[in-house]
Design a protein around this motif. Structure first.
Motif, PDB file in Angstrom:
ATOM      1  N   ALA A 101      66.966  41.829  -1.646  1.00 35.15           N
ATOM      2  CA  ALA A 101      66.057  42.785  -1.019  1.00 35.15           C
ATOM      3  C   ALA A 101      66.278  44.183  -1.585  1.00 35.15           C
ATOM      4  O   ALA A 101      65.331  44.859  -1.997  1.00 35.15           O
ATOM      5  N   GLU A 116      64.458  34.249  -4.255  1.00 33.35           N
ATOM      6  CA  GLU A 116      65.835  33.771  -4.077  1.00 33.35           C
ATOM      7  C   GLU A 116      65.854  32.547  -3.169  1.00 33.35           C
ATOM      8  O   GLU A 116      66.482  31.544  -3.482  1.00 33.35           O
ATOM      9  N   ARG A 117      65.102  32.664  -2.049  1.00 30.89           N
ATOM     10  CA  ARG A 117      65.106  31.595  -1.054  1.00 30.89           C
ATOM     11  C   ARG A 117      64.565  30.282  -1.622  1.00 30.89           C
ATOM     12  O   ARG A 117      65.120  29.216  -1.418  1.00 30.89           O
ATOM     13  N   ASN A 174      74.670  33.406   2.629  1.00 26.31           N
ATOM     14  CA  ASN A 174      73.230  33.368   2.363  1.00 26.31           C
ATOM     15  C   ASN A 174      72.542  34.665   2.748  1.00 26.31           C
ATOM     16  O   ASN A 174      71.702  35.183   2.019  1.00 26.31           O
ATOM     17  N   ARG A 175      72.881  35.181   3.914  1.00 27.97           N
ATOM     18  CA  ARG A 175      72.236  36.417   4.359  1.00 27.97           C
ATOM     19  C   ARG A 175      72.622  37.590   3.469  1.00 27.97           C
ATOM     20  O   ARG A 175      71.810  38.463   3.185  1.00 27.97           O
ATOM     21  N   VAL A 192      63.200  38.423  -2.065  1.00 31.33           N
ATOM     22  CA  VAL A 192      63.888  37.561  -1.102  1.00 31.33           C
ATOM     23  C   VAL A 192      63.289  36.148  -1.152  1.00 31.33           C
ATOM     24  O   VAL A 192      64.011  35.145  -1.076  1.00 31.33           O
ATOM     25  N   THR A 193      61.963  36.082  -1.312  1.00 32.29           N
ATOM     26  CA  THR A 193      61.306  34.769  -1.357  1.00 32.29           C
ATOM     27  C   THR A 193      61.714  34.000  -2.618  1.00 32.29           C
ATOM     28  O   THR A 193      61.999  32.797  -2.554  1.00 32.29           O
ATOM     29  N   SER A 214      70.595  37.334   0.319  1.00 31.29           N
ATOM     30  CA  SER A 214      69.219  37.769   0.595  1.00 31.29           C
ATOM     31  C   SER A 214      69.126  39.291   0.622  1.00 31.29           C
ATOM     32  O   SER A 214      68.217  39.885   0.046  1.00 31.29           O
ATOM     33  N   THR A 241      60.297  43.686  -2.042  1.00 30.40           N
ATOM     34  CA  THR A 241      61.404  43.187  -1.230  1.00 30.40           C
ATOM     35  C   THR A 241      61.112  41.763  -0.765  1.00 30.40           C
ATOM     36  O   THR A 241      61.947  40.860  -0.924  1.00 30.40           O
ATOM     37  N   ARG A 256      68.304  29.604  -4.198  1.00 36.23           N
ATOM     38  CA  ARG A 256      69.223  29.075  -3.189  1.00 36.23           C
ATOM     39  C   ARG A 256      69.429  27.571  -3.293  1.00 36.23           C
ATOM     40  O   ARG A 256      70.561  27.100  -3.159  1.00 36.23           O
TER      41      ARG A 256
END
Ligand SMILES: Nc1ncnc2c1ncn2[C@@H]1O[C@H](COP(=O)(O)OP(=O)(O)O)[C@@H](O)[C@H]1O
Ligand SMILES: [Mg+2]
Lengths: 294, 242
Positions: free
Chosen positions: A196, A79-80, A188-189, A76-77, A192, A72, A84
């Motif tokens: 996840a 993607e960030r 964005n959230r 997320v990392t 994320s 997870t 992104r």
């Protein structure tokens, strides 16, 4: 009975494809990108579970949970940091980044765990199997857990997207990002969160895959990743039930081809079926017809 | 006019410049909206009306200039936060969630509100748009154009905005439906709503608005009380076709 046995194996492999395909399809539906590194997140999840059992002495459930947690955070990392910044870029740039990310993960795994295949602890999923038809059809514990996990995951995701506020917000972002923002939804959230969920599922798929086929190496995720991506397209990319149907069919076609046609040609047959389906129905089996905006 | 000016200032847009890449779409636009007013922004196709509304809503960022809402500088506030501050945009082309039901669309309109308020807000919207109540469970993509516009307006109202911005609510609707939409705008005004209305249908817009601004290729031309613009020869020739 051999046929039934193959069918069960196909169902089991197909369930794994379906769980992986969910990650592809959700990310595609919401972030509108193909996350080619998804297959390698599976591999990382399997390695973490392997380490949990082999080196850290964790009980099986903790191995799986740790793998899910690590994946997870990893998803997320990725993607960030990698995707992104490319939110406004062309889809080709994003695709190339995703392929690069896939190789990066494989090479990192090579550095950390080496090239030698590890033998995955087969007792990680330690449910007893059972036999049917007077011992003629054996259903292993791993198969049982895999099929059950797939059903539970599918039901949970369906509930999440159709009943919860966050899940509905996800559908909004998938349909119209700008309109979703106007509702107060943070795009964005939401993206994320999608990564996840997809990555946590990838960890589960990694454990199930390596429990059924217990050799683990840095490229372990590649082929299942590509197959699951195929399954997602087959079922209709962006569609959650499509991932389920596509995954199951793909697994069954693959195993039956292997058993009755040719081991060497099994993959070719799988992709041939995909091509035929796409020729007949370009959006996949359950894909939505994309309505052009007026 | 003097009576209007005593009302509290809700929105003040000051000299904003907005670009699409190299295209300078908004070239120093300023205007204001006071509480309980209907302000119309009229202008030809491509004048920059939608760009202006989208910028106020936070979907686009101005390269310079300021936007003040309820006394706070909101120039850099993104769209997903503006609705929490009391501003809702009903966008051009409706942009309802086609694959969701009418009820789900309305629920999403109240995304920024506490769950406890949703039912009450839904009742209010259903009271104003009985047609939506009848179609509550229907998938929004299967609604007629007029119903979709009502849903889009209902969805924006679900946020209980202090300022409601409507971008061409009459676009593509049959005359009878246009009348209906403008009746609703009048009713909203009577119940105390503040509305910033963008329209190509200048005749209708000027007939419901208190004040209006005329946008001409990225900048404000004329402005003043709506009645005055309605009778202005230049406006009549350019926007009312007579
Ligand atoms: N996404 C975009 N990219 C580039 N130019 C745009 C975009 N949207 C609008 N424009 C340009 O900006 C100008 C103003 O457009 P718009 O605000 O949509 O006008 P209106 O709503 O008054 O019809 C037009 O010249 C239009 O071509
Ligand atoms: Mg417009």
């Amino acid at each position: 009975m051999a046929f039934l046995s193959s069918l069960v194996n196909g169902l089991s492999l197909g369930s794994i494809y379906a769980i992986i395909a969910l990650g592809y399809t959700m990310v595609y539906g919401i972030a509108k990108m193909l996350n080619f590194a998804h297959g390698d997140v599976i591999m990382v999840g399997a390695y973490i579970a392997f380490c949990g059992a082999q080196y850290w002495g964790l009980p099986p459930v903790m191995c799986v949970l740790t793998a899910m947690l690590v994946c997870t955070v990893l998803g997320v990392t990725i993607e960030r940091l990698a995707y992104r910044p490319l939110r406004q870029a062309t889809s080709l740039a994003v695709l190339i980044t995703a392929i690069g990310m896939s190789y990066l993960l494989q090479n990192l795994a090579l550095q950390i765990w080496g090239a030698n295949p590890k033998s995955f602890p087969v007792d990680l999923v330690a449910l007893p199997g059972f036999t049917l038809f007077g011992g003629q059809l054996r259903i292993s514990g791993v198969t049982l857990v895999t099929v059950l996990a797939n059903i539970v995951i599918m039901a949970a995701l369906t509930f999440f997207t159709s009943r919860t506020k966050l899940g509905k917000a996800m559908r909004c972002v998938s349909e119209d990002r700008g309109a979703a923002e106007l509702m107060g939804i943070s795009v964005n959230r939401t993206i994320s969160l999608t990564f996840a969920i997809g990555s946590a599922l990838a960890a589960i798929a990694g454990v199930l895959l390596c429990s059924a086929y217990p050799t683990l190496q840095p490229t372990t995720g590649s082929m299942p990743g590509i197959k699951a991506f195929t399954a997602a397209v087959f079922g209709g990319i962006g569609s959650i039930p499509g991932a389920m149907v596509g995954g199951l069919l793909l697994g069954i076609i693959e195993i039956l081809s292997r058993a009755y046609i040719s081991t060497e040609l099994a993959d070719a047959i799988v992709f041939a079926v995909l091509i035929v389906v796409l020729l007949v129905k370009p959006t996949g089996l359950l894909g939505k017809q994309v309505r052009e905006k007026v | 006019m003097s009576e209007m000016n005593q009302q509290e200032l809700l929105l003040k847009v000051n000299d904003i410049h907005v670009y699409y890449g190299a295209i300078h779409a908004i070239k120093g636009v300023s205007f204001e909206v006071r509480k309980n007013e209907i302000v119309a922004l009229i202008g030809a196709n491509g004048a920059g009306k939608s760009t202006t509304l989208n910028t106020v809503a936070g979907l686009l960022k101005p390269r310079s200039g300021t936007i003040t809402f309820k006394g706070e500088n909101v120039t850099a506030v993104p769209a997903s936060k503006m609705v929490f501050r009391g501003l809702a945009l009903c966008p051009e082309g409706r942009r309802i969630f086609q694959q969701m039901t009418v009820r789900e669309n309305l629920e999403m309109g109240a995304y920024s509100r506490p769950n406890a308020e949703i039912e009450q807000a839904m009742e209010n919207v259903f009271g104003r748009f009985p047609r939506l109540k009848e179609r509550e469970k229907q998938v929004a993509g299967t609604l007629s154009g007029g119903e979709q516009q009502m849903l889009a307006m209902g969805r924006a109202l679900m946020a209980r905005p202090e300022l409601l911005m409507l971008d061409e609510p009459s676009m593509g609707l049959a005359p009878i439906l246009v009348e209906q939409i403008f009746d609703i705008i009048r009713e909203l005004h009577e119940s105390g709503a503040t509305i910033l209305l963008v329209e190509q249908n200048a005749q209708m817009a000027l007939s419901v608005a208190d004040r209006a601004y005329v946008l001409e290729t990225g900048s404000i031309g004329m402005s003043g009380p709506a009645k005055q613009l309605l009778n202005d020869d230049a406006v009549r020739r350019a926007y009312l076709g007579h």
